[in-house]
Design a protein around this motif. Sequence first.
Motif, PDB file in Angstrom:
ATOM      1  N   GLU A 195     -66.872 -54.802  65.117  1.00  0.00           N
ATOM      2  CA  GLU A 195     -67.702 -53.410  65.061  1.00  0.00           C
ATOM      3  C   GLU A 195     -66.809 -52.484  64.163  1.00  0.00           C
ATOM      4  O   GLU A 195     -65.867 -51.979  64.424  1.00  0.00           O
ATOM      5  N   LEU A 196     -67.365 -52.170  62.791  1.00  0.00           N
ATOM      6  CA  LEU A 196     -66.492 -51.341  61.937  1.00  0.00           C
ATOM      7  C   LEU A 196     -67.512 -50.347  61.275  1.00  0.00           C
ATOM      8  O   LEU A 196     -66.816 -49.117  61.190  1.00  0.00           O
ATOM      9  N   PHE A 197     -68.609 -50.648  60.971  1.00  0.00           N
ATOM     10  CA  PHE A 197     -69.129 -49.529  60.146  1.00  0.00           C
ATOM     11  C   PHE A 197     -69.517 -48.144  60.841  1.00  0.00           C
ATOM     12  O   PHE A 197     -69.688 -47.019  60.135  1.00  0.00           O
ATOM     13  N   SER A 198     -69.666 -48.342  62.054  1.00  0.00           N
ATOM     14  CA  SER A 198     -69.895 -46.994  62.793  1.00  0.00           C
ATOM     15  C   SER A 198     -68.673 -45.922  62.765  1.00  0.00           C
ATOM     16  O   SER A 198     -68.679 -44.881  63.476  1.00  0.00           O
ATOM     17  N   GLN A 199     -67.607 -46.838  62.633  1.00  0.00           N
ATOM     18  CA  GLN A 199     -66.274 -45.845  62.672  1.00  0.00           C
ATOM     19  C   GLN A 199     -65.568 -45.426  61.661  1.00  0.00           C
ATOM     20  O   GLN A 199     -64.658 -44.768  61.863  1.00  0.00           O
ATOM     21  N   ILE A 200     -66.304 -45.746  60.282  1.00  0.00           N
ATOM     22  CA  ILE A 200     -65.320 -45.445  59.219  1.00  0.00           C
ATOM     23  C   ILE A 200     -65.987 -44.434  58.432  1.00  0.00           C
ATOM     24  O   ILE A 200     -65.337 -44.093  57.217  1.00  0.00           O
ATOM     25  N   GLY A 201     -66.967 -43.962  58.631  1.00  0.00           N
ATOM     26  CA  GLY A 201     -67.813 -43.004  58.021  1.00  0.00           C
ATOM     27  C   GLY A 201     -67.704 -43.223  56.334  1.00  0.00           C
ATOM     28  O   GLY A 201     -68.379 -44.373  55.986  1.00  0.00           O
ATOM     29  N   LYS A 202     -67.293 -42.359  55.737  1.00  0.00           N
ATOM     30  CA  LYS A 202     -67.210 -42.283  54.167  1.00  0.00           C
ATOM     31  C   LYS A 202     -66.732 -43.521  53.323  1.00  0.00           C
ATOM     32  O   LYS A 202     -67.068 -43.918  52.162  1.00  0.00           O
ATOM     33  N   TYR A 203     -65.988 -44.082  54.215  1.00  0.00           N
ATOM     34  CA  TYR A 203     -65.219 -45.461  53.524  1.00  0.00           C
ATOM     35  C   TYR A 203     -65.983 -46.781  53.688  1.00  0.00           C
ATOM     36  O   TYR A 203     -65.565 -47.880  53.583  1.00  0.00           O
ATOM     37  N   ILE A 204     -67.191 -46.748  54.237  1.00  0.00           N
ATOM     38  CA  ILE A 204     -68.180 -47.913  54.345  1.00  0.00           C
ATOM     39  C   ILE A 204     -68.401 -48.747  53.020  1.00  0.00           C
ATOM     40  O   ILE A 204     -68.189 -49.741  53.163  1.00  0.00           O
ATOM     41  N   GLU A 205     -68.339 -48.076  52.032  1.00  0.00           N
ATOM     42  CA  GLU A 205     -68.575 -48.564  50.660  1.00  0.00           C
ATOM     43  C   GLU A 205     -67.183 -49.206  50.205  1.00  0.00           C
ATOM     44  O   GLU A 205     -67.396 -50.169  49.538  1.00  0.00           O
ATOM     45  N   LYS A 206     -65.985 -49.032  50.839  1.00  0.00           N
ATOM     46  CA  LYS A 206     -64.920 -49.491  50.504  1.00  0.00           C
ATOM     47  C   LYS A 206     -64.590 -50.603  51.303  1.00  0.00           C
ATOM     48  O   LYS A 206     -63.413 -51.452  51.318  1.00  0.00           O
ATOM     49  N   SER A 207     -65.259 -51.239  52.405  1.00  0.00           N
ATOM     50  CA  SER A 207     -65.255 -52.032  53.340  1.00  0.00           C
ATOM     51  C   SER A 207     -65.530 -53.452  53.003  1.00  0.00           C
ATOM     52  O   SER A 207     -65.276 -54.290  53.473  1.00  0.00           O
ATOM     53  N   VAL A 208     -66.486 -53.741  52.033  1.00  0.00           N
ATOM     54  CA  VAL A 208     -66.926 -54.844  51.647  1.00  0.00           C
ATOM     55  C   VAL A 208     -65.815 -56.111  51.435  1.00  0.00           C
ATOM     56  O   VAL A 208     -65.821 -56.998  51.764  1.00  0.00           O
ATOM     57  N   LYS A 209     -64.918 -55.652  50.478  1.00  0.00           N
ATOM     58  CA  LYS A 209     -63.765 -56.353  49.930  1.00  0.00           C
ATOM     59  C   LYS A 209     -62.993 -56.968  50.907  1.00  0.00           C
ATOM     60  O   LYS A 209     -62.563 -57.995  51.207  1.00  0.00           O
ATOM     61  N   PHE A 210     -62.745 -55.887  52.026  1.00  0.00           N
ATOM     62  CA  PHE A 210     -62.081 -56.242  53.250  1.00  0.00           C
ATOM     63  C   PHE A 210     -62.622 -57.290  54.128  1.00  0.00           C
ATOM     64  O   PHE A 210     -61.889 -58.186  54.577  1.00  0.00           O
ATOM     65  N   ILE A 211     -63.957 -57.097  54.366  1.00  0.00           N
ATOM     66  CA  ILE A 211     -64.517 -57.911  55.275  1.00  0.00           C
ATOM     67  C   ILE A 211     -64.554 -59.416  54.783  1.00  0.00           C
ATOM     68  O   ILE A 211     -64.513 -60.339  55.308  1.00  0.00           O
ATOM     69  N   GLN A 212     -64.682 -59.455  53.369  1.00  0.00           N
ATOM     70  CA  GLN A 212     -64.678 -60.689  52.487  1.00  0.00           C
ATOM     71  C   GLN A 212     -63.194 -61.400  52.864  1.00  0.00           C
ATOM     72  O   GLN A 212     -63.510 -62.533  53.126  1.00  0.00           O
ATOM     73  N   LYS A 213     -62.260 -60.588  52.384  1.00  0.00           N
ATOM     74  CA  LYS A 213     -60.898 -61.205  52.801  1.00  0.00           C
ATOM     75  C   LYS A 213     -60.820 -61.531  54.322  1.00  0.00           C
ATOM     76  O   LYS A 213     -60.073 -62.657  54.415  1.00  0.00           O
ATOM     77  N   PHE A 214     -61.238 -60.733  55.307  1.00  0.00           N
ATOM     78  CA  PHE A 214     -61.091 -60.964  56.464  1.00  0.00           C
ATOM     79  C   PHE A 214     -61.567 -62.240  56.958  1.00  0.00           C
ATOM     80  O   PHE A 214     -61.149 -63.246  57.602  1.00  0.00           O
ATOM     81  N   GLY A 215     -63.101 -62.426  56.511  1.00  0.00           N
ATOM     82  CA  GLY A 215     -63.686 -63.797  56.711  1.00  0.00           C
ATOM     83  C   GLY A 215     -63.199 -65.128  56.091  1.00  0.00           C
ATOM     84  O   GLY A 215     -63.121 -65.985  56.984  1.00  0.00           O
ATOM     85  N   LEU A 216     -62.691 -65.058  55.075  1.00  0.00           N
ATOM     86  CA  LEU A 216     -62.090 -66.031  54.366  1.00  0.00           C
ATOM     87  C   LEU A 216     -60.795 -66.150  55.178  1.00  0.00           C
ATOM     88  O   LEU A 216     -60.499 -67.506  55.609  1.00  0.00           O
ATOM     89  N   SER A 217     -59.903 -65.441  55.638  1.00  0.00           N
ATOM     90  CA  SER A 217     -58.806 -65.720  56.120  1.00  0.00           C
ATOM     91  C   SER A 217     -58.993 -66.345  57.735  1.00  0.00           C
ATOM     92  O   SER A 217     -58.198 -67.137  58.203  1.00  0.00           O
TER      93      SER A 217
END
Length: 394
Positions: A195-217
């Motif tokens: 659960e990430l989106f509700s906690q990171i505010g204005k950085y939500i648009e920066k989270s996509v690459k992180f989620i992709q990296k997280f999922g692959l790993s």
Amino acid sequence: MKCTITVVLLSILFNLCLTTLSPPSDKKTQKNVKPQEGARKNNVLDRKLVVENAYVKDILKYHATYHQDVSFRNFKNPVLGYVTPWNSKGYDVAKTWAPKFNYICPVWLQVKRQSPSVYIISGLHDVDHAWMKSVRQKGSQSNLKILPRLLFENWQPSDLKAFFMEPTANVEQEALINEVKKACKQWKFDGIVLELFSQIGKYIEKSVKFIQKFGLSMDDNDFKLILVYPPFRGYPSDDFLVQAFNEIYPYVEAVSVMTYDFSNPQKPGPNAPLNWIRLCVEKLMNNEDSTEKKSKILLGLNFYGNAYTVNGGGPIVGTEYIELLKNAKNNQALTYNNKTGENYIEIRTPQGAKKIFYPSLYSIHKRLELAHMYGTGIAIWELGQGLDYFYDLF
């Protein structure tokens, strides 16, 4: 003769006084309905309990009964069930109906940034290995996975900036991912629900690459990553979330869409209107007919409700719902709204009038039909809040 007539009249008057002065009979409410409990030979569908306007007396009588074959699945698509430490019944539900689920998500974990590239996972004191072993054994036929929820908790603006914006962001993200994988190995988790989106505010648009990296790993280490996803609410961020889903879904096991909490005490009404849930699916699908995309969506299904009063009211769980229903009038039935696909009931209680929205067998059945039609799964929030006979539908 006059004496006899006088005695008879006095007797009639005395009985009339007793009738007037006595409290109202319980026969006018449902308080004398005796509930049945435990396993039954037939499920709720066979017993004709899944009806639009169920009688309160039938809910009170049968809510604690269930089909004796707890391993039979009526709903074949993926099902995730959330369990919380503050509602212990959910742990028992997960064990009893384990074959009905593909994923069980105990709400246990939080992650914090302690210092640069150092991340601490808390909540591990709630981990119950004996319970996990039992759930996995009973859910073996569905290859059930246990994925605790991981919440970004109390991150400071400086932490978020370092994690998403600074030149060292990749190092920070790798440190967090490694800490999560380490915890999964040590504590024998099958992955996590993030659960990430509700906690990171204005950085939500920066989270996509992180989620992709997280999922692959996570996938490289045979761990699953499910992402908690906001529903469509007409906010400016909704368009981004639709586009983000297209970029995220290939990298995650599923997204758990929070299609509940549509109403609140400030805006009383249905918990999760069926037409709104349909809209949320269609927005994420974005006019595509992709079987893979559909299979990655877990529609949120609330097992709690709300009891509204003139002063506001608030959430209720199954045990509270049953107690409130005991105040209903004799032979009173639920009202069904065709547009929202939800039942509600208005009753008077010692604390005043209440309008209650709580899931029914019929409303759940309609949502499972919708999920089946679209080819999506279901995510239940949360198992300890529902009624036992709900699980016959899954």
